[in-house]
Design a protein around this motif. Structure first.
Motif, short mmCIF file in Angstrom:
data_model
loop_
_atom_site.label_atom_id
_atom_site.label_comp_id
_atom_site.label_asym_id
_atom_site.label_seq_id
_atom_site.Cartn_x
_atom_site.Cartn_y
_atom_site.Cartn_z
N ASP A 124 0.76 -1.26 0.16
CA ASP A 124 -0.03 0.04 0.05
C ASP A 124 0.84 1.19 0.11
O ASP A 124 2.09 1.36 0.20
CB ASP A 124 -1.25 0.06 1.18
N ILE A 125 0.18 2.54 0.02
CA ILE A 125 0.81 3.73 -0.33
C ILE A 125 1.63 4.03 1.08
O ILE A 125 2.67 4.66 1.08
CB ILE A 125 -0.13 4.73 -0.70
N ARG A 126 1.23 3.62 2.24
CA ARG A 126 1.77 3.92 3.52
C ARG A 126 3.37 3.27 3.27
O ARG A 126 4.25 3.95 3.78
CB ARG A 126 1.08 3.53 4.62
N GLN A 127 3.37 1.92 3.06
CA GLN A 127 4.59 1.28 2.89
C GLN A 127 5.61 2.03 1.90
O GLN A 127 6.83 2.18 1.95
CB GLN A 127 4.30 -0.02 2.70
N ALA A 128 5.09 2.40 0.93
CA ALA A 128 5.62 3.04 -0.22
C ALA A 128 6.41 4.47 0.22
O ALA A 128 7.61 4.57 0.01
CB ALA A 128 4.84 3.32 -1.43
N LEU A 129 5.57 5.18 1.20
CA LEU A 129 5.97 6.43 1.65
C LEU A 129 7.18 6.00 2.51
O LEU A 129 8.24 6.74 2.92
CB LEU A 129 5.03 7.06 2.39
N GLY A 130 6.99 4.82 3.45
CA GLY A 130 7.99 4.44 4.36
C GLY A 130 9.45 3.99 3.60
O GLY A 130 10.36 4.61 4.01
N VAL A 131 9.27 3.51 2.56
CA VAL A 131 10.46 3.31 1.67
C VAL A 131 11.09 4.54 1.21
O VAL A 131 12.37 4.69 1.15
CB VAL A 131 10.17 2.41 0.57
N GLY A 132 10.40 5.53 0.63
CA GLY A 132 10.82 6.90 0.42
C GLY A 132 11.45 7.44 1.41
O GLY A 132 12.67 8.08 1.37
N VAL A 133 10.90 7.56 2.71
CA VAL A 133 11.52 8.35 3.69
C VAL A 133 12.70 7.44 4.26
O VAL A 133 13.63 8.35 4.62
CB VAL A 133 10.61 8.19 4.96
N LEU A 134 12.70 6.26 4.24
CA LEU A 134 14.18 5.43 4.61
C LEU A 134 15.30 5.83 3.65
O LEU A 134 16.16 5.98 3.99
CB LEU A 134 13.79 4.05 4.81
N THR A 135 14.84 5.94 2.56
CA THR A 135 15.73 6.20 1.19
C THR A 135 16.56 7.47 1.38
O THR A 135 17.59 7.67 1.55
CB THR A 135 15.24 5.86 0.02
N ALA A 136 15.59 8.38 1.88
CA ALA A 136 15.85 9.67 1.98
C ALA A 136 16.92 10.04 3.22
O ALA A 136 17.71 10.71 3.35
CB ALA A 136 14.80 10.76 1.95
N PHE A 137 16.12 9.36 4.30
CA PHE A 137 17.07 9.43 5.54
C PHE A 137 18.49 8.84 5.30
O PHE A 137 19.53 9.47 5.85
CB PHE A 137 16.40 8.37 6.64
N ILE A 138 18.86 7.77 4.53
CA ILE A 138 19.79 7.06 4.49
C ILE A 138 20.95 7.87 3.69
O ILE A 138 21.92 8.40 3.82
CB ILE A 138 19.60 5.63 3.75
N MET A 139 20.28 8.59 2.55
CA MET A 139 21.15 9.39 1.69
C MET A 139 21.63 10.76 2.56
O MET A 139 22.66 11.30 2.34
CB MET A 139 20.25 9.79 0.38
#
Length: 74
Positions: free
Chosen positions: A32-47
């Motif tokens: 779902d979209i909430r998990q996709a947002l989580g993936v985006g947040v995690l990616t941005a945090f790591i970068m």
């Protein structure tokens, strides 16, 4: 050079994070979209953490490069 690399990584972190979230949703890695947002947040945090580490690692070299310029003007 580390400072420029850190600024570049920080600047592209948000577009890359949004693409990562969209791709994870499209490829079926998340349901779902909430998990996709989580993936985006995690990616941005790591970068952004990587950019911060590179930025902090580049400060001493920049200070060494600037110090002789200030001493020679006296």
């Amino acid at each position: 050079m580390k400072l420029y690399t850190a600024i570049f990584i920080a600047a592209i972190s948000m577009p890359v994070a949004s693409v990562a979230g969209i791709c994870s949703l499209e490829f079926g890695d998340v349901s779902d979209i909430r998990q996709a947002l989580g993936v985006g947040v995690l990616t941005a945090f790591i970068m952004l953490v990587a950019a911060l580490i590179l930025f902090l690692a580049g400060i001493p070299a920049t200070l060494r490069r600037l110090r002789p310029q200030t001493n020679s003007s006296n």
